[in-house]
Design a protein around this motif. Structure first.
Motif, PDB file in Angstrom:
ATOM      1  N   THR A  16       0.860  -1.133   0.092  1.00 47.19           N
ATOM      2  CA  THR A  16      -0.028  -0.146   0.192  1.00 47.19           C
ATOM      3  C   THR A  16       0.812   1.245  -0.071  1.00 47.19           C
ATOM      4  N   VAL A  17       1.977   1.253   0.830  1.00 50.49           N
ATOM      5  CA  VAL A  17       2.956   2.479   0.779  1.00 50.49           C
ATOM      6  C   VAL A  17       3.611   2.620  -0.384  1.00 50.49           C
ATOM      7  N   GLN A  18       3.826   1.570  -0.928  1.00 57.31           N
ATOM      8  CA  GLN A  18       4.620   1.515  -2.330  1.00 57.31           C
ATOM      9  C   GLN A  18       3.723   2.135  -3.351  1.00 57.31           C
ATOM     10  N   THR A  19       2.437   1.724  -3.320  1.00 59.37           N
ATOM     11  CA  THR A  19       1.489   2.241  -4.414  1.00 59.37           C
ATOM     12  C   THR A  19       1.112   3.619  -4.314  1.00 59.37           C
ATOM     13  N   VAL A  20       1.188   3.947  -2.754  1.00 58.10           N
ATOM     14  CA  VAL A  20       0.728   5.370  -2.743  1.00 58.10           C
ATOM     15  C   VAL A  20       1.811   6.298  -3.292  1.00 58.10           C
ATOM     16  N   HIS A  21       3.078   6.016  -3.079  1.00 61.41           N
ATOM     17  CA  HIS A  21       4.193   6.749  -3.494  1.00 61.41           C
ATOM     18  C   HIS A  21       4.548   6.597  -5.045  1.00 61.41           C
ATOM     19  N   ALA A  22       4.186   5.526  -5.686  1.00 65.00           N
ATOM     20  CA  ALA A  22       4.636   5.101  -6.951  1.00 65.00           C
ATOM     21  C   ALA A  22       3.693   6.008  -7.983  1.00 65.00           C
ATOM     22  N   GLN A  23       3.848   7.216  -8.054  1.00 67.81           N
ATOM     23  CA  GLN A  23       3.235   7.965  -8.966  1.00 67.81           C
ATOM     24  C   GLN A  23       4.124   9.013  -9.493  1.00 67.81           C
ATOM     25  N   ASP A  24       3.815   9.656 -10.703  1.00 69.09           N
ATOM     26  CA  ASP A  24       4.361  10.957 -11.073  1.00 69.09           C
ATOM     27  C   ASP A  24       3.789  11.953 -10.799  1.00 69.09           C
ATOM     28  N   VAL A  25       4.537  13.274 -10.794  1.00 76.05           N
ATOM     29  CA  VAL A  25       4.031  14.320 -10.237  1.00 76.05           C
ATOM     30  C   VAL A  25       4.315  15.655 -11.110  1.00 76.05           C
ATOM     31  N   LEU A  26       3.487  16.183 -11.732  1.00 75.23           N
ATOM     32  CA  LEU A  26       3.610  17.290 -12.665  1.00 75.23           C
ATOM     33  C   LEU A  26       3.704  18.567 -11.500  1.00 75.23           C
ATOM     34  N   VAL A  27       4.664  19.256 -11.558  1.00 71.43           N
ATOM     35  CA  VAL A  27       4.823  20.535 -11.109  1.00 71.43           C
ATOM     36  C   VAL A  27       4.671  21.707 -12.088  1.00 71.43           C
ATOM     37  N   LEU A  28       3.593  22.617 -12.094  1.00 75.14           N
ATOM     38  CA  LEU A  28       3.275  23.637 -12.701  1.00 75.14           C
ATOM     39  C   LEU A  28       4.021  24.743 -12.435  1.00 75.14           C
ATOM     40  N   HIS A  29       4.210  25.805 -13.085  1.00 68.66           N
ATOM     41  CA  HIS A  29       4.958  27.193 -12.855  1.00 68.66           C
ATOM     42  C   HIS A  29       4.330  27.918 -11.681  1.00 68.66           C
ATOM     43  N   ASP A  30       2.865  27.744 -11.418  1.00 64.23           N
ATOM     44  CA  ASP A  30       2.405  28.648 -10.483  1.00 64.23           C
ATOM     45  C   ASP A  30       2.336  27.791  -9.087  1.00 64.23           C
ATOM     46  N   GLY A  31       3.065  26.813  -9.322  1.00 65.64           N
ATOM     47  CA  GLY A  31       3.193  25.970  -7.924  1.00 65.64           C
ATOM     48  C   GLY A  31       2.380  24.699  -7.644  1.00 65.64           C
ATOM     49  N   ASP A  32       1.141  24.671  -8.616  1.00 67.13           N
ATOM     50  CA  ASP A  32       0.142  23.676  -8.674  1.00 67.13           C
ATOM     51  C   ASP A  32       0.847  22.222  -8.969  1.00 67.13           C
ATOM     52  N   GLU A  33       0.379  21.010  -8.186  1.00 65.27           N
ATOM     53  CA  GLU A  33       0.904  19.716  -8.578  1.00 65.27           C
ATOM     54  C   GLU A  33       0.031  18.858  -8.901  1.00 65.27           C
ATOM     55  N   ILE A  34       0.045  18.091 -10.065  1.00 65.79           N
ATOM     56  CA  ILE A  34      -0.875  17.167 -10.533  1.00 65.79           C
ATOM     57  C   ILE A  34      -0.126  15.730 -10.309  1.00 65.79           C
ATOM     58  N   GLU A  35      -0.883  15.043  -9.445  1.00 60.58           N
ATOM     59  CA  GLU A  35      -0.412  13.571  -9.420  1.00 60.58           C
ATOM     60  C   GLU A  35      -0.802  12.908 -10.647  1.00 60.58           C
ATOM     61  N   ALA A  36       0.007  12.039 -11.241  1.00 59.41           N
ATOM     62  CA  ALA A  36      -0.522  11.358 -12.460  1.00 59.41           C
ATOM     63  C   ALA A  36       0.409  10.252 -13.101  1.00 59.41           C
ATOM     64  N   LYS A  37       0.051   9.603 -14.048  1.00 61.53           N
ATOM     65  CA  LYS A  37       0.856   8.468 -14.460  1.00 61.53           C
ATOM     66  C   LYS A  37       1.376   8.859 -16.050  1.00 61.53           C
ATOM     67  N   ILE A  38       2.629   9.254 -15.979  1.00 62.50           N
ATOM     68  CA  ILE A  38       2.973   9.782 -17.434  1.00 62.50           C
ATOM     69  C   ILE A  38       2.869   8.624 -18.363  1.00 62.50           C
ATOM     70  N   ILE A  39       2.313   9.061 -19.584  1.00 61.83           N
ATOM     71  CA  ILE A  39       2.293   8.108 -20.529  1.00 61.83           C
ATOM     72  C   ILE A  39       3.484   8.418 -21.598  1.00 61.83           C
ATOM     73  N   THR A  40       3.421   9.720 -22.350  1.00 64.06           N
ATOM     74  CA  THR A  40       4.614  10.010 -23.280  1.00 64.06           C
ATOM     75  C   THR A  40       4.689  11.489 -22.944  1.00 64.06           C
ATOM     76  N   VAL A  41       5.882  11.618 -23.182  1.00 66.94           N
ATOM     77  CA  VAL A  41       6.463  13.098 -23.046  1.00 66.94           C
ATOM     78  C   VAL A  41       6.882  13.490 -24.646  1.00 66.94           C
ATOM     79  N   SER A  42       6.204  14.387 -25.230  1.00 65.13           N
ATOM     80  CA  SER A  42       6.554  14.435 -26.666  1.00 65.13           C
ATOM     81  C   SER A  42       7.590  15.880 -26.678  1.00 65.13           C
TER      82      SER A  42
END
Length: 242
Positions: A16-42
């Motif tokens: 459970t702990v590993q699952t909680v932390h096994a995530q990507d985080v997008l940090v925007l320029h305004d400081g907001d964060e999006i918890e995500a699973k990255i698919i592709t970076v073009s």
């Protein structure tokens, strides 16, 4: 049996702990964060799924809106750092200012010139706090007016060219028979062009009376200071410490 139950419980907790932390985080320029699973970076976009809805739809976001990606393995990838002067933690600025102001009550305003140095800590790409030392000359002064102030800035936007508003509060010193000190305020509005900045600054100080006694004539002179300065400041910034 109890030991088996405890062992299984610990395994489930670790998973459970590993699952909680096994995530990507997008940090925007305004400081907001999006918890995500990255698919592709073009080249221009990032495709991702919301971490808590990975069976749901995919989303895309422009890379220019992203400050950094924190990957699930701990790695970090930064974007658009060259376009963001406050992408590093510390900013040191050197500059000069030109304006008009007055020092004594009843005076007409006259030209002023200043030089200054400041150091800012960039909390986010929008908020910065720092300290500034400035020397102002002119305004019928026999000696310069100096000030050391604490300042804060808020940047309106995250682009390379963006405006800001700010406020400073500090101690102003003037040599009049000896050093006299006053607390003053300095609201500010400006425009940022990457590592160059233009700002309009108004120094407001409350009126204060200074008393001087002439020793030989035993005459008491009362001088009422009422300093105020409006100036345009030009700053060159150097950024360091990621």
């Amino acid at each position: 049996m109890k030991f088996l139950f405890l062992y299984v419980s610990l395994l489930l907790l670790a998973f459970t702990v590993q699952t909680v932390h096994a995530q990507d985080v997008l940090v925007l320029h305004d400081g907001d964060e999006i918890e995500a699973k990255i698919i592709t970076v073009s080249k221009k976009e990032i495709e991702y799924k919301e971490f808590d809805n990975q069976k749901g739809p995919s989303f895309t976001i422009e890379k220019k809106k992203i400050y950094l990606i924190k990957y699930e393995d701990g790695k970090k990838e930064f974007f658009n750092e060259k376009n963001m002067p406050s992408s590093k933690k510390l900013t040191i600025g050197l500059g000069i200012g030109f304006g008009r102001g007055k020092t004594y009550e009843g005076d007409e305003s006259s030209r002023s010139i200043s030089s200054f140095i400041n150091l800012y800590y960039n909390i986010t790409n929008r908020w910065s706090v720092g300290i500034e030392y400035q020397t102002l000359a002119g305004m019928n002064l026999d000696y310069p007016l100096t000030q050391t102030s604490l300042k804060g800035k808020y940047f309106l936007g995250t682009d390379k060219i963006r405006p800001h508003v700010g406020l400073g509060i500090g101690m102003y010193n003037i040599e009049y028979t000896d050093y006299k000190s006053m607390i003053g305020f300095s609201p500010e509005v400006g425009m940022n062009f990457s590592f160059f900045q233009i700002a309009a600054n108004y120094h407001f100080l409350p009126s204060k009376e200074f008393t001087e006694i002439e020793e030989f004539n035993n005459i008491t002179n009362i001088t009422k200071f009422s300093p105020s300065v409006f100036e345009v400041k030009f700053t060159a910034n150097i950024n360091f410490i990621k």
